[in-house]
Write an enzyme that holds these catalytic residues in place. Sequence first.
Site, mmCIF file in Angstrom:
data_model
loop_
_atom_site.group_PDB
_atom_site.id
_atom_site.type_symbol
_atom_site.label_atom_id
_atom_site.label_comp_id
_atom_site.label_asym_id
_atom_site.label_seq_id
_atom_site.Cartn_x
_atom_site.Cartn_y
_atom_site.Cartn_z
ATOM 1 N N GLY A 56 43.409 56.877 27.132
ATOM 2 C CA GLY A 56 44.743 57.129 26.577
ATOM 3 C C GLY A 56 44.811 58.443 25.817
ATOM 4 N N ASP A 98 48.253 52.647 18.897
ATOM 5 C CA ASP A 98 47.100 51.735 18.969
ATOM 6 C C ASP A 98 47.165 50.779 17.790
ATOM 7 O OD1 ASP A 98 44.113 52.278 20.574
ATOM 8 O OD2 ASP A 98 44.201 50.771 18.981
ATOM 9 N N ALA A 139 36.787 53.048 44.363
ATOM 10 C CA ALA A 139 36.183 54.358 44.060
ATOM 11 C C ALA A 139 34.978 54.174 43.136
ATOM 12 C CB ALA A 139 37.217 55.278 43.412
ATOM 13 N N PHE A 159 32.072 52.656 45.121
ATOM 14 C CA PHE A 159 31.424 53.627 46.015
ATOM 15 C C PHE A 159 30.529 54.579 45.212
ATOM 16 C CE2 PHE A 159 33.590 53.949 50.357
ATOM 17 C CZ PHE A 159 34.049 52.640 50.340
ATOM 18 N N LEU A 160 31.037 55.045 44.063
ATOM 19 C CA LEU A 160 30.250 55.989 43.251
ATOM 20 C C LEU A 160 28.965 55.320 42.757
ATOM 21 C CD1 LEU A 160 33.155 57.628 41.200
ATOM 22 C CD2 LEU A 160 31.651 58.807 42.822
ATOM 23 N N CYS A 201 32.428 51.425 32.645
ATOM 24 C CA CYS A 201 33.235 50.946 33.770
ATOM 25 C C CYS A 201 32.491 50.505 35.032
ATOM 26 C CB CYS A 201 34.264 51.992 34.129
ATOM 27 S SG CYS A 201 35.470 52.168 32.804
ATOM 28 N N GLN A 252 29.712 48.908 35.896
ATOM 29 C CA GLN A 252 29.292 47.505 35.992
ATOM 30 C C GLN A 252 30.490 46.557 35.867
ATOM 31 O OE1 GLN A 252 25.606 45.843 34.324
ATOM 32 N NE2 GLN A 252 26.932 44.807 32.869
HETATM 33 P P1 NAD Z 1 38.920 52.025 24.843
HETATM 34 O O1 NAD Z 1 38.334 50.760 24.378
HETATM 35 O O2 NAD Z 1 38.319 53.336 24.417
HETATM 36 O O3 NAD Z 1 40.479 52.087 24.373
HETATM 37 C C1 NAD Z 1 41.347 51.015 24.474
HETATM 38 C C2 NAD Z 1 42.228 51.000 23.214
HETATM 39 O O4 NAD Z 1 43.275 50.044 23.395
HETATM 40 C C3 NAD Z 1 41.482 50.589 21.946
HETATM 41 O O5 NAD Z 1 41.584 51.635 20.980
HETATM 42 C C4 NAD Z 1 42.221 49.317 21.473
HETATM 43 O O6 NAD Z 1 42.335 49.226 20.063
HETATM 44 C C5 NAD Z 1 43.582 49.503 22.110
HETATM 45 N N1 NAD Z 1 44.338 48.261 22.272
HETATM 46 C C6 NAD Z 1 43.923 47.080 22.801
HETATM 47 N N2 NAD Z 1 44.944 46.194 22.828
HETATM 48 C C7 NAD Z 1 46.025 46.822 22.295
HETATM 49 C C8 NAD Z 1 47.372 46.436 22.060
HETATM 50 N N3 NAD Z 1 47.812 45.209 22.398
HETATM 51 N N4 NAD Z 1 48.215 47.322 21.479
HETATM 52 C C9 NAD Z 1 47.783 48.571 21.150
HETATM 53 N N5 NAD Z 1 46.519 49.002 21.363
HETATM 54 C C10 NAD Z 1 45.647 48.139 21.936
HETATM 55 O O7 NAD Z 1 39.011 51.950 26.408
HETATM 56 P P2 NAD Z 1 39.016 53.162 27.462
HETATM 57 O O8 NAD Z 1 37.633 53.628 27.733
HETATM 58 O O9 NAD Z 1 40.055 54.143 27.069
HETATM 59 O O10 NAD Z 1 39.478 52.387 28.770
HETATM 60 C C11 NAD Z 1 40.794 51.909 28.903
HETATM 61 C C12 NAD Z 1 40.995 51.475 30.345
HETATM 62 O O11 NAD Z 1 40.856 52.612 31.208
HETATM 63 C C13 NAD Z 1 40.003 50.444 30.858
HETATM 64 O O12 NAD Z 1 40.671 49.575 31.727
HETATM 65 C C14 NAD Z 1 38.993 51.254 31.624
HETATM 66 O O13 NAD Z 1 38.408 50.515 32.665
HETATM 67 C C15 NAD Z 1 39.845 52.363 32.196
HETATM 68 N N6 NAD Z 1 39.135 53.628 32.472
HETATM 69 C C16 NAD Z 1 38.221 54.125 31.578
HETATM 70 C C17 NAD Z 1 37.600 55.360 31.824
HETATM 71 C C18 NAD Z 1 36.597 55.943 30.855
HETATM 72 O O14 NAD Z 1 36.011 56.964 31.174
HETATM 73 N N7 NAD Z 1 36.369 55.370 29.685
HETATM 74 C C19 NAD Z 1 37.948 56.092 32.957
HETATM 75 C C20 NAD Z 1 38.893 55.570 33.838
HETATM 76 C C21 NAD Z 1 39.484 54.332 33.577
HETATM 77 C C1 UGA Z 2 32.944 57.064 36.101
HETATM 78 C C2 UGA Z 2 33.582 57.738 37.319
HETATM 79 O O1 UGA Z 2 32.821 58.908 37.653
HETATM 80 C C3 UGA Z 2 35.027 58.132 37.031
HETATM 81 O O2 UGA Z 2 35.622 58.675 38.197
HETATM 82 C C4 UGA Z 2 35.811 56.902 36.565
HETATM 83 O O3 UGA Z 2 37.128 57.255 36.223
HETATM 84 C C5 UGA Z 2 35.112 56.291 35.368
HETATM 85 O O4 UGA Z 2 33.740 55.957 35.714
HETATM 86 C C6 UGA Z 2 35.743 55.013 34.902
HETATM 87 O O5 UGA Z 2 36.456 54.365 35.640
HETATM 88 O O6 UGA Z 2 35.449 54.702 33.756
HETATM 89 P P1 UGA Z 2 31.853 57.895 33.827
HETATM 90 O O7 UGA Z 2 31.331 56.513 33.762
HETATM 91 O O8 UGA Z 2 32.563 58.442 32.639
HETATM 92 O O9 UGA Z 2 32.886 58.030 35.064
HETATM 93 O O10 UGA Z 2 30.674 58.927 34.159
HETATM 94 P P2 UGA Z 2 29.854 59.255 35.504
HETATM 95 O O11 UGA Z 2 29.668 60.715 35.562
HETATM 96 O O12 UGA Z 2 30.422 58.610 36.689
HETATM 97 O O13 UGA Z 2 28.420 58.627 35.198
HETATM 98 C C7 UGA Z 2 28.233 57.213 35.158
HETATM 99 C C8 UGA Z 2 26.747 56.902 35.032
HETATM 100 O O14 UGA Z 2 26.066 57.217 36.246
HETATM 101 C C9 UGA Z 2 26.041 57.706 33.925
HETATM 102 O O15 UGA Z 2 25.120 56.872 33.274
HETATM 103 C C10 UGA Z 2 25.330 58.801 34.692
HETATM 104 O O16 UGA Z 2 24.210 59.312 34.025
HETATM 105 C C11 UGA Z 2 24.935 58.041 35.960
HETATM 106 N N1 UGA Z 2 24.704 58.926 37.126
HETATM 107 C C12 UGA Z 2 25.704 59.703 37.612
HETATM 108 C C13 UGA Z 2 23.454 58.933 37.732
HETATM 109 O O17 UGA Z 2 22.531 58.214 37.313
HETATM 110 N N2 UGA Z 2 23.256 59.739 38.824
HETATM 111 C C14 UGA Z 2 24.238 60.529 39.339
HETATM 112 O O18 UGA Z 2 23.987 61.237 40.344
HETATM 113 C C15 UGA Z 2 25.497 60.512 38.717
#
Ligand code: NAD
Ligand code: UGA
Length: 470
Positions: free
Chosen positions: A13, A33, A219, A222-223, A272, A274
């Site tokens: 966000g 939040d 996606a 696959f990654l 994400c 797992q």
């Molecule tokens: P996060 O835990 O960092 O943030 C989520 C936030 O939502 C928290 O700050 C929490 O307090 C807030 N929240 C929860 N319920 C709420 C409510 N009812 N009203 C207002 N705020 C509320 O999570 P994140 O890493 O930003 O991930 C969010 C989503 O995006 C997940 O579904 C995750 O799978 C997805 N996602 C994450 C990544 C990443 O790199 N972290 C990448 C792509 C997608």
């Molecule tokens: C991953 C995806 O790359 C994003 O596209 C997606 O949006 C995100 O998850 C999500 O949905 O949260 P992220 O987890 O932030 O992003 O980071 P990555 O670069 O994908 O790495 C994930 C894990 O895989 C790390 O522990 C990294 O060290 C490991 N990794 C990555 C490897 O062990 N080998 C590689 O070749 C690449």
Amino acid sequence: MVKICCIGAGYVGGPTMAVIALKCPKIEVVVVDISVPRITAWNSDTLPIYEPGLDDVVKQCRGKNLFFSTDVEKHVHEADIVFVSVNTPTKTRGLGAGKAADLTYWESAARMIADVSKSDKIVVEKSTVPVKTAEAIEKILTHNSKGINFQILSNPEFLAEGTAIDDLFKPDRVLIGGRETPGGQKAIQALKDVYAHWVPEANIITTNLWSAELSKLAANAFLAQRISSVNAMSALCEATGANVSQVAYAVGKDSRIGPKFLNASVGFGGSCFQKDILNLVYICECNGLPEVAEYWKQVIKINDYQKSRFVNRVVASMFNTVSNKKVAILGFAFKKDTGDTRETPAIDVCKGLVGDNAKLSIYDPQVQEDQIQRDLSMKKFDWDHPLHLQPMSPTSVKQQVSVTMDAYGATKDAHAVCILTEWDEFKTLDFQKIYDNMQKPAFVFDGRNVVNAEKLREIGFIVYSIGKPL
Ligand code: NAD
Ligand code: UGA
């Protein structure tokens, strides 16, 4: 003027909305939040997450057209487009525990949107959710709508941590799924118009709702599968004398396979991969597809195997005991350029070594001591359930784990060094100095293949790399 509100000021966000605000100066963006400390941090000089380039983007638009607030209801009420980017953790109890996505946070956000809305809104799923979630959200919204029209869109986020700002500036694609009705198509166009401020039209893909929801899970699966594939090969390389870097290079040269994401490692981490694969597995099982579920489950099994294989190798190489030996852990974050430790492989490796009675001395450039102590005391899956958390440090963690300010402090008098994150600074450490201050024989276990093993061997280290001959 279009008003956007994003519920959830987390890793997705915060950066996503900051980039929308930067690229669309005429749109007002408010990120809300329920967490007061998070919002306070977003409004301060020390942002709640470390992400290269983020500070700069936030500074340019905060207070102009980007705002952070805990007044969730007011800003949702005023918005035309509401993004929902709350956490969607793995369920820890009840039906589907350990696999299914817990949509409690999502559902409460949806009910609140229905409660406070007095005008038509586009509600955007930004969180990663199970396929068909939009149907449930639609039901909650329309059954409580008081005549208001809600259009639900799925707009999953593909950014990776550590490169989030670059990924948001130049996304490979933006995916928008919506209903195939005139209202649905109009909503898709409205969201497209936002992204079109900086993303070329050809990179904005539109699909139906279910394809967009499922594409995100696919996606990530696959990654992660690529990493488990190369990690499975690394075990075979160690057994046969092949070198996993050479194998990955040769395989990746095939343009159908490609060179990216083939780095063998101690295992993948992050919030994400797992979680989303477990969710995919659960959805397959619920849809009567046990063979498909089993196929994807294997990606997680290999990842768990890789982490325990690493621990076993450390213990076995150090004469089958690490009891009371000091082991330096370099890197705790799940990857470089982030302070995020969610599901980091370092947690499992450290727990494994502590289980064998090692004394750990940990250094990470971005992770603080209290975070490490909390992570090592927590149960699996608890990290993403803030309400369940009771971070009581068991005495064993406090007694067996210390955290240092730099790599030299961590490695002083150590028997072994384990590199668990690929921070750039680990490549340029003075390994002669480290060797001189360690117990002998001095071991290096490189879980990220970042050091020059040959040079370290010349100094006198015994070096174990992932998937490489000794
Ligand atoms: P996060 O835990 O960092 O943030 C989520 C936030 O939502 C928290 O700050 C929490 O307090 C807030 N929240 C929860 N319920 C709420 C409510 N009812 N009203 C207002 N705020 C509320 O999570 P994140 O890493 O930003 O991930 C969010 C989503 O995006 C997940 O579904 C995750 O799978 C997805 N996602 C994450 C990544 C990443 O790199 N972290 C990448 C792509 C997608
Ligand atoms: C991953 C995806 O790359 C994003 O596209 C997606 O949006 C995100 O998850 C999500 O949905 O949260 P992220 O987890 O932030 O992003 O980071 P990555 O670069 O994908 O790495 C994930 C894990 O895989 C790390 O522990 C990294 O060290 C490991 N990794 C990555 C490897 O062990 N080998 C590689 O070749 C690449």
